[in-house]
Design an enzyme around this catalytic site. Structure first.
Site, PDB file in Angstrom:
ATOM      1  N   GLU A 194       0.831  -1.219   0.000  1.00 40.55           N
ATOM      2  CA  GLU A 194       0.000   0.000   0.000  1.00 40.55           C
ATOM      3  C   GLU A 194       0.858   1.259   0.000  1.00 40.55           C
ATOM      4  O   GLU A 194       0.730   2.131   0.868  1.00 40.55           O
ATOM      5  CB  GLU A 194      -0.980  -0.010   1.175  1.00 40.55           C
ATOM      6  N   GLU A 317      -5.210  -8.355  -0.873  1.00 37.99           N
ATOM      7  CA  GLU A 317      -6.034  -8.036   0.299  1.00 37.99           C
ATOM      8  C   GLU A 317      -7.456  -7.786  -0.191  1.00 37.99           C
ATOM      9  O   GLU A 317      -7.687  -6.931  -1.050  1.00 37.99           O
ATOM     10  CB  GLU A 317      -5.526  -6.794   1.050  1.00 37.99           C
TER      11      GLU A 317
END
Length: 513
Positions: A194, A317
């Protein structure tokens, strides 16, 4: 609670078939799609809440039965899922994790603060060696997420050397001193996580340059080289996949992607895991189905730069994210898991199968005690969630060959201004040679009929499992650990067709015989 009896009717039974307009499903076995990579059913274990400590790890001296510190009941349950791959140590935790903190005698490892998740102490009891114990105990592949956010190219390169070096280098000898002679097998390695957010609040351009910088120095033996994963975008953002595939021409086997399903679509008040209104059932389904659009749009930009499909698109994810259960540490992300979660999982499986040409891996968040977990624990007690049961039902799809389906006359499920298809389906030819079908009825109020015709396949009947329950939020508890679980069923074909009545809010997975 009244348990719904599965209704799987042969076409000649007529009454339900005439009462309900049927979804038409046609399969031509001569047309084959991509292989559904087993890692589409991958898992994720982050240093977060009770996901690793207690949920998986109790230590070798615990009164809870364990193997090498990992609790035996959880290991046995995960083996039933044939867990193909585990991602570790994060997540946001990865970009503050320094691998040297997690090696050597456990009583001498430094104690840190887990600043991302709850501000609790992290004693580093589970480090590199323990992680590989876990994947080897489960027969899974290892996905290691490197620290880009607070690490250096040197630190990342040395971790890879420590794990994979075969000779007499200082780091290889240090690994041997810590109890591991032969190198670890690193199947996948990610450079950061991320990067657009907790991994550094970067732009795609800045991250792309860093990715090329770091990977220049990441070297392993040729026969133990992992697939290299770049940190990609999330939700509707395609700029990360576009920029990375346009500008990185070596040492990038995949771009990652994250998307979480929130009933309200708002991060401040996401919605409850239990006792939710029907409006949040349908909004959850609508938002999770957006995964199809997000993957489609990212594939389009990747196709421009990689028409040969060498670069994978890894949804590493995903899952439901609800408000934390009352009384729990907000940073632990502990939530209950109901039939709604199982339906969400199955709908996503169908999407991933559809895009198996690019989507070679996904990792649900997370394996134990965190977000959409397979397993919940309370000290020595353990329960299996509806999502666990969905994963187990879909085991035959691991490494199966997708068989494209044609669906027509699909009814809508509507509530207010929101409308979604009520029926979803997927099919594949499994490694055992049989064809498997999976169907979902997302309508929580009424059964739906499905008429199935399989061209090129002699069909006598089907057998498999059905997952459903009376209430939308039916879930297992430590007091009632089997409130919801799959039930066995079978049905016969007539004139080469099957007519199945799918109960409201149900998942059906069958083998064609």
């Amino acid at each position: 609670m009244r348990i719904i009896k599965p209704l799987l009717l042969a076409l000649g039974f007529g009454l339900s078939a005439t009462a309900l307009a049927a979804t038409q499903i046609q399969l031509d076995s001569s047309v084959q799609g991509a292989v559904i990579n087993k890692n589409i059913y991958g898992q994720f274990a982050e240093h977060l809440g009770r996901g690793i400590y207690e949920g998986l790890w109790v230590g070798p001296d615990s009164d809870i039965a364990n193997t090498k510190g990992f609790r035996n009941d959880v290991l046995a349950a995960l083996k039933e899922l044939r867990v193909p791959l585990i991602r570790w140590p994060g997540g946001c935790f990865a970009d503050e994790y320094h691998w040297r903190d997690g090696i050597g005698p456990r009583d001498k490892r430094p104690v840190k603060v887990n600043t991302n998740w709850g501000g609790v102490e992290e004693d580093n009891a589970v480090g590199t060696h323990e992680f590989f114990d876990l994947v080897e105990l489960l027969g899974a592949e290892a996905y290691v997420n490197g620290n880009l956010g607070t690490g250096t190219p040197q630190e990342m390169a040395e971790w890879l050397e420590y794990m994979t070096a075969e000779g007499k280098s200082t780091l290889a000898e240090l690994r041997r001193k810590n109890g591991r002679d032969k190198p670890f097998k690193v199947h996948y390695f990610a450079v950061g996580n991320e990067a657009w957010g907790c991994g550094g609040n970067m732009t795609p351009e800045y991250y792309t340059n860093l990715y090329k910088h770091y990977t220049t120095f990441l070297k392993t033996p040729a026969h133990n080289t992992p697939k290299w994963i770049a940190s990609g975008g999330h939700s509707e953002d395609t700029s990360w996949a576009d920029h990375l595939t346009a500008h990185v021409k070596q040492k990038m086997d995949a771009v990652s992607f994250h998307y979480y399903t929130l009933p309200t679509g708002q991060w401040d008040v996401k919605g409850a895991a239990l006792q939710f209104p029907e409006s949040e059932w349908i909004s959850t389904m609508q938002r999770t189905l957006a995964m199809d659009t997000f993957i489609t749009n990212n594939k389009k930009v990747i196709d421009k730069h990689d028409p040969e499909k060498k670069v994978g698109f890894y949804v590493d994810e995903w899952g439901t994210w609800f408000d934390v259960e009352k009384g729990e540490n907000p940073g632990f992300l502990y939530q209950q898991n109901s039939l709604r979660d199982a339906i969400v999982a199955a709908l996503n499986f169908h999407i991933f199968h559809k895009h198996a040409d690019r989507v070679h891996m996904t990792n649900i968040a997370q394996m134990v005690n965190v977000l959409q977990a397979m397993i919940l624990t309370d000290k020595e007690k353990m329960i299996l969630t509806p999502t666990y049961h969905a994963y187990k039902m879909y085991v035959p799809f691991q490494d199966a060959t997708a068989l494209p389906l044609k669906l027509s006359n699909v009814p809508d499920y509507k509530l207010g201004e929101v409308s979604i298809p009520a029926v979803s389906a997927t099919a594949a030819k499994a490694k055992d040679g049989f064809v498997y079908l999976a169907l979902v009825n997302a309508n929580p109020n009424k059964a739906e009929m499905a008429e199935i015709k399989l061209d090129g396949i002699q069909i006598n009947g089907i057998s498999g499992q059905l997952l459903t329950a009376e209430a939308m939020d039916t879930h297992n508890t430590f007091a009632k650990p089997e409130a919801i679980k799959p039930t066995a069923f079978s049905a016969k074909a007539k004139n080469g067709k099957l007519s199945l009545e799918l109960p409201a809010k149900s998942i059906l997975v069958v083998k064609v015989q």
